[in-house]
Design a protein around this motif. Sequence first.
Motif, PDB file in Angstrom:
ATOM      1  N   MET A  93       1.900  14.396  10.627  1.00  0.00           N
ATOM      2  CA  MET A  93       1.823  13.001  11.080  1.00  0.00           C
ATOM      3  C   MET A  93       2.016  12.042   9.899  1.00  0.00           C
ATOM      4  O   MET A  93       2.715  11.025  10.022  1.00  0.00           O
ATOM      5  N   ALA A  94       1.436  12.388   8.761  1.00  0.00           N
ATOM      6  CA  ALA A  94       1.637  11.554   7.562  1.00  0.00           C
ATOM      7  C   ALA A  94       3.119  11.533   7.193  1.00  0.00           C
ATOM      8  O   ALA A  94       3.678  10.488   6.820  1.00  0.00           O
ATOM      9  N   ALA A  95       3.775  12.700   7.325  1.00  0.00           N
ATOM     10  CA  ALA A  95       5.202  12.773   6.994  1.00  0.00           C
ATOM     11  C   ALA A  95       6.041  11.940   7.962  1.00  0.00           C
ATOM     12  O   ALA A  95       6.988  11.265   7.550  1.00  0.00           O
ATOM     13  N   ASP A  96       5.675  11.962   9.246  1.00  0.00           N
ATOM     14  CA  ASP A  96       6.416  11.162  10.235  1.00  0.00           C
ATOM     15  C   ASP A  96       6.444   9.695   9.798  1.00  0.00           C
ATOM     16  O   ASP A  96       7.475   9.025   9.865  1.00  0.00           O
ATOM     17  N   ILE A  97       5.276   9.232   9.391  1.00  0.00           N
ATOM     18  CA  ILE A  97       5.116   7.808   9.053  1.00  0.00           C
ATOM     19  C   ILE A  97       5.778   7.496   7.710  1.00  0.00           C
ATOM     20  O   ILE A  97       6.534   6.534   7.563  1.00  0.00           O
ATOM     21  N   LEU A  98       5.513   8.370   6.729  1.00  0.00           N
ATOM     22  CA  LEU A  98       5.917   8.032   5.357  1.00  0.00           C
ATOM     23  C   LEU A  98       7.375   8.384   5.069  1.00  0.00           C
ATOM     24  O   LEU A  98       7.942   7.896   4.097  1.00  0.00           O
ATOM     25  N   ALA A  99       7.995   9.192   5.931  1.00  0.00           N
ATOM     26  CA  ALA A  99       9.438   9.447   5.777  1.00  0.00           C
ATOM     27  C   ALA A  99      10.206   8.130   5.899  1.00  0.00           C
ATOM     28  O   ALA A  99      11.321   8.003   5.395  1.00  0.00           O
ATOM     29  N   TYR A 100       9.586   7.160   6.588  1.00  0.00           N
ATOM     30  CA  TYR A 100      10.237   5.851   6.743  1.00  0.00           C
ATOM     31  C   TYR A 100       9.508   4.787   5.931  1.00  0.00           C
ATOM     32  O   TYR A 100       9.755   3.604   6.088  1.00  0.00           O
ATOM     33  N   ARG A 101       8.550   5.226   5.128  1.00  0.00           N
ATOM     34  CA  ARG A 101       7.678   4.312   4.376  1.00  0.00           C
ATOM     35  C   ARG A 101       7.206   3.154   5.287  1.00  0.00           C
ATOM     36  O   ARG A 101       7.270   1.980   4.918  1.00  0.00           O
ATOM     37  N   ALA A 102       6.755   3.576   6.492  1.00  0.00           N
ATOM     38  CA  ALA A 102       6.311   2.582   7.483  1.00  0.00           C
ATOM     39  C   ALA A 102       5.028   1.916   7.001  1.00  0.00           C
ATOM     40  O   ALA A 102       4.154   2.567   6.416  1.00  0.00           O
ATOM     41  N   THR A 103       4.916   0.619   7.276  1.00  0.00           N
ATOM     42  CA  THR A 103       3.756  -0.135   6.804  1.00  0.00           C
ATOM     43  C   THR A 103       2.698  -0.300   7.898  1.00  0.00           C
ATOM     44  O   THR A 103       1.543  -0.562   7.597  1.00  0.00           O
ATOM     45  N   HIS A 104       3.107  -0.171   9.180  1.00  0.00           N
ATOM     46  CA  HIS A 104       2.177  -0.394  10.287  1.00  0.00           C
ATOM     47  C   HIS A 104       2.351   0.670  11.368  1.00  0.00           C
ATOM     48  O   HIS A 104       3.485   0.986  11.732  1.00  0.00           O
ATOM     49  N   LYS A 137      -7.510   7.185  14.522  1.00  0.00           N
ATOM     50  CA  LYS A 137      -7.972   6.474  13.332  1.00  0.00           C
ATOM     51  C   LYS A 137      -8.121   7.408  12.127  1.00  0.00           C
ATOM     52  O   LYS A 137      -7.667   7.112  11.020  1.00  0.00           O
ATOM     53  N   GLN A 138      -8.758   8.546  12.358  1.00  0.00           N
ATOM     54  CA  GLN A 138      -9.030   9.453  11.232  1.00  0.00           C
ATOM     55  C   GLN A 138      -7.717   9.990  10.630  1.00  0.00           C
ATOM     56  O   GLN A 138      -7.600  10.127   9.407  1.00  0.00           O
ATOM     57  N   HIS A 139      -6.727  10.270  11.493  1.00  0.00           N
ATOM     58  CA  HIS A 139      -5.449  10.763  10.971  1.00  0.00           C
ATOM     59  C   HIS A 139      -4.740   9.692  10.134  1.00  0.00           C
ATOM     60  O   HIS A 139      -4.053  10.008   9.162  1.00  0.00           O
ATOM     61  N   LEU A 140      -4.909   8.441  10.528  1.00  0.00           N
ATOM     62  CA  LEU A 140      -4.284   7.358   9.754  1.00  0.00           C
ATOM     63  C   LEU A 140      -4.954   7.199   8.390  1.00  0.00           C
ATOM     64  O   LEU A 140      -4.294   6.914   7.393  1.00  0.00           O
ATOM     65  N   GLU A 141      -6.281   7.409   8.363  1.00  0.00           N
ATOM     66  CA  GLU A 141      -6.987   7.349   7.076  1.00  0.00           C
ATOM     67  C   GLU A 141      -6.479   8.464   6.164  1.00  0.00           C
ATOM     68  O   GLU A 141      -6.273   8.269   4.973  1.00  0.00           O
ATOM     69  N   LEU A 142      -6.260   9.640   6.744  1.00  0.00           N
ATOM     70  CA  LEU A 142      -5.745  10.758   5.954  1.00  0.00           C
ATOM     71  C   LEU A 142      -4.343  10.449   5.414  1.00  0.00           C
ATOM     72  O   LEU A 142      -4.010  10.788   4.274  1.00  0.00           O
ATOM     73  N   THR A 143      -3.541   9.788   6.243  1.00  0.00           N
ATOM     74  CA  THR A 143      -2.185   9.406   5.799  1.00  0.00           C
ATOM     75  C   THR A 143      -2.273   8.521   4.557  1.00  0.00           C
ATOM     76  O   THR A 143      -1.523   8.699   3.589  1.00  0.00           O
ATOM     77  N   ARG A 144      -3.206   7.594   4.563  1.00  0.00           N
ATOM     78  CA  ARG A 144      -3.397   6.713   3.390  1.00  0.00           C
ATOM     79  C   ARG A 144      -3.864   7.525   2.182  1.00  0.00           C
ATOM     80  O   ARG A 144      -3.404   7.308   1.056  1.00  0.00           O
ATOM     81  N   ASP A 145      -4.774   8.487   2.411  1.00  0.00           N
ATOM     82  CA  ASP A 145      -5.259   9.322   1.303  1.00  0.00           C
ATOM     83  C   ASP A 145      -4.111  10.132   0.682  1.00  0.00           C
ATOM     84  O   ASP A 145      -4.025  10.281  -0.538  1.00  0.00           O
ATOM     85  N   ILE A 146      -3.246  10.659   1.557  1.00  0.00           N
ATOM     86  CA  ILE A 146      -2.115  11.456   1.057  1.00  0.00           C
ATOM     87  C   ILE A 146      -1.171  10.559   0.239  1.00  0.00           C
ATOM     88  O   ILE A 146      -0.744  10.924  -0.865  1.00  0.00           O
ATOM     89  N   PHE A 164       4.919   4.763  -4.707  1.00  0.00           N
ATOM     90  CA  PHE A 164       6.155   5.080  -3.991  1.00  0.00           C
ATOM     91  C   PHE A 164       5.956   5.004  -2.484  1.00  0.00           C
ATOM     92  O   PHE A 164       6.836   4.573  -1.749  1.00  0.00           O
ATOM     93  N   PHE A 165       4.779   5.455  -2.005  1.00  0.00           N
ATOM     94  CA  PHE A 165       4.497   5.384  -0.574  1.00  0.00           C
ATOM     95  C   PHE A 165       3.537   4.223  -0.302  1.00  0.00           C
ATOM     96  O   PHE A 165       2.575   4.022  -1.054  1.00  0.00           O
ATOM     97  N   PRO A 166       3.761   3.486   0.795  1.00  0.00           N
ATOM     98  CA  PRO A 166       2.820   2.412   1.136  1.00  0.00           C
ATOM     99  C   PRO A 166       1.509   2.989   1.650  1.00  0.00           C
ATOM    100  O   PRO A 166       1.473   4.130   2.117  1.00  0.00           O
ATOM    101  N   LEU A 167       0.441   2.215   1.563  1.00  0.00           N
ATOM    102  CA  LEU A 167      -0.817   2.605   2.213  1.00  0.00           C
ATOM    103  C   LEU A 167      -0.782   1.961   3.592  1.00  0.00           C
ATOM    104  O   LEU A 167      -1.102   0.790   3.767  1.00  0.00           O
ATOM    105  N   THR A 168      -0.322   2.759   4.535  1.00  0.00           N
ATOM    106  CA  THR A 168      -0.005   2.260   5.880  1.00  0.00           C
ATOM    107  C   THR A 168      -1.241   1.718   6.597  1.00  0.00           C
ATOM    108  O   THR A 168      -2.315   2.316   6.532  1.00  0.00           O
ATOM    109  N   GLU A 169      -1.051   0.611   7.286  1.00  0.00           N
ATOM    110  CA  GLU A 169      -2.141  -0.013   8.058  1.00  0.00           C
ATOM    111  C   GLU A 169      -2.113   0.494   9.493  1.00  0.00           C
ATOM    112  O   GLU A 169      -1.091   0.364  10.169  1.00  0.00           O
ATOM    113  N   PRO A 170      -3.232   1.016   9.991  1.00  0.00           N
ATOM    114  CA  PRO A 170      -3.271   1.323  11.425  1.00  0.00           C
ATOM    115  C   PRO A 170      -3.411   0.030  12.231  1.00  0.00           C
ATOM    116  O   PRO A 170      -4.093  -0.885  11.784  1.00  0.00           O
ATOM    117  N   LEU A 171      -2.739  -0.054  13.353  1.00  0.00           N
ATOM    118  CA  LEU A 171      -2.922  -1.198  14.256  1.00  0.00           C
ATOM    119  C   LEU A 171      -3.666  -0.683  15.482  1.00  0.00           C
ATOM    120  O   LEU A 171      -3.055  -0.231  16.449  1.00  0.00           O
TER     121      LEU A 171
END
Length: 355
Positions: A134-145, A153-162, A193-200
Amino acid sequence: MTSFKERVFSGVQPTGNLHLGNYLGAIRRFVALQDDHDCIYCVVDLHAITLWQEPAELEKATREVTAAFLAAGIDAEKHIVFNQSRVAQHAELAWIFNCVARMGWLNRMTQFKEKAGKDRENASVGLFAYPTLMAADILAYRATHVPVGDDQKQHLELTRDIAQKFNNDFSERIAELGLGVEMMVGEEKVNGFFPLTEPLIEGPAPRVMSLRDGTKKMSKSDPSDLSRINLTDDADTIAKKVRKAKTDPQPLPSELEGLEGRPEAENLVTIFAALAETSRAAVISDFGGRQFSEFKPALAELAVEKLAPIAAEMRRISADHAYVDGVLRAGGERAAAEAEQTLAMARKIIGLLGN
Ligand code: AQP
């Protein structure tokens, strides 16, 4: 120094039984965000196979989720709609993140515990590693939101940690290659290099509950079909499910605070408010003091009015395989071109030869 371009990414699993929670918590918000954002919406079929899926059912559900996106109003020409497995960069970046994330982080994920249940030893490795994909899905596009329901929620926090660990681990190399991007983390300006993506996680219904148990989330995998309103349900089925929805014997309260400790009543009021695009206070002001025997028919009528056009459009679109497959193919090509730009830089940062 540049900053990250605002970009929205989100996904839905093709695991059948798309329901009102998926619609209110996710899909309807995807539609709203597309007016002023650059959006990428993905049917996450690689996530679906972390649990067993019948191949023909997986194909059908992938077309159905795509049809739901389009029927709800997502513009696949202006934005990108595709299925995850077409873009191999997701799996490649997930592997890289498997080497960044720590076992302890994944061990804390509650969704794995819920889905693996008591038979943890027999769960797939993919189910355990789901959050790194899931982190890769988001960060492959360096998505911000990322618009998601409350359960993610917890998976999004992990994405930011990664993202943060990758940025820290490779900070010198990122700077050396000039690939750092400036961003604000709280009050602090940092570079990575990777954004710390914001969950909406917002909107009127980030957590729609089961119609049979107001303490459990409405879910595709609930064995009781009466627990959820499926997006494909016809008017009679919706009316029956609302009629049979669990409630308590009291009438609706005349103040919002009166919903406290009444999870089923609170859920039905929340669903009404979300469908009517009004506030819960407005619903209580209209229906406070009335019995469920009066409120439920009004809710059923509203649900049919809002969902029937989407269901009809979904049926029409998902029957046209050539059209749906064409949308996914075109979206996949555009997504792959975007993801490859990120991966080419990530490989360089890590020291993987091959660009
Ligand atoms: N009950 C819900 N209320 C609000 N939002 C919800 N979402 C899911 N259930 C609710 C949001 O819908 C998006 C897509 O979900 P998914 O299909 O990727 O996975 P999920 O969260 O695992 O969905 P289900 O329906 O609950 O499936 P099962 O039963 O397999 O666990 C996500 O943004 C999710 O938050």
